[in-house]
Design an enzyme around this catalytic site. Sequence first.
Site: not given
Length: 156
Positions: A55, A83
Site C-alpha cells: 500500500e 496493517c
Amino acid sequence: MNKHKEYMARAIELSVYNVERGGGPFGAVIVKDGEIVGEGFNEVTASNDPTAHAEVVAIRNAARKLQNFDLSGCTIYTSCEPCPMCLGAIYWAKIARMYYGNTKSDADRIGFNDDFIYREIDKPLGERQLFSEQLMREEALVAFRLWKDSGDKTEY
C-alpha cells in the site's frame, strides 16, 4: 467483470507475482477517475525497507505520478486488509475508498501478526513493549512554533 473486480484482480495478481519472485504476498492498486495511477507490491525484503509495504509503495507511486501528496478522489484496492502503518498512510493520503481481499486474521494465520500492533496502539505508552520516554519537549516545540507562525507553508 466489473471495474472493482478488475482492479482487485490486478492487486491480487501483483501479490502472486511478488510471492513467485520471493517477496511478501501483498499487492495494491490505486485508481483515480477510472485509471490506475499507482501500483505496488511488498518490497520489504527486496529493498531492506520495513516501510515498503504494498500500500505504501502504491501510494508513493500514485503521488509521484499525480505530482500531489493529496490523493483525494482515489480508491485503493489491496490484496489484504492493511496493517496499522498502511492504514495510517491511506488516511494521510486522503484516499476516499478502500477495497481489500484477505483479512488481517487471514494474514495472522500465515505469520503476519498485524493484530499485535493494533493491540499495542490501544495501550498506554508505559504498557507497550516499545520503551518510550519523552525528552527535550521545549526544544522540540521550537519547530512547531515556527510551523504554526509560518505564512509560507503547505498544509497537509
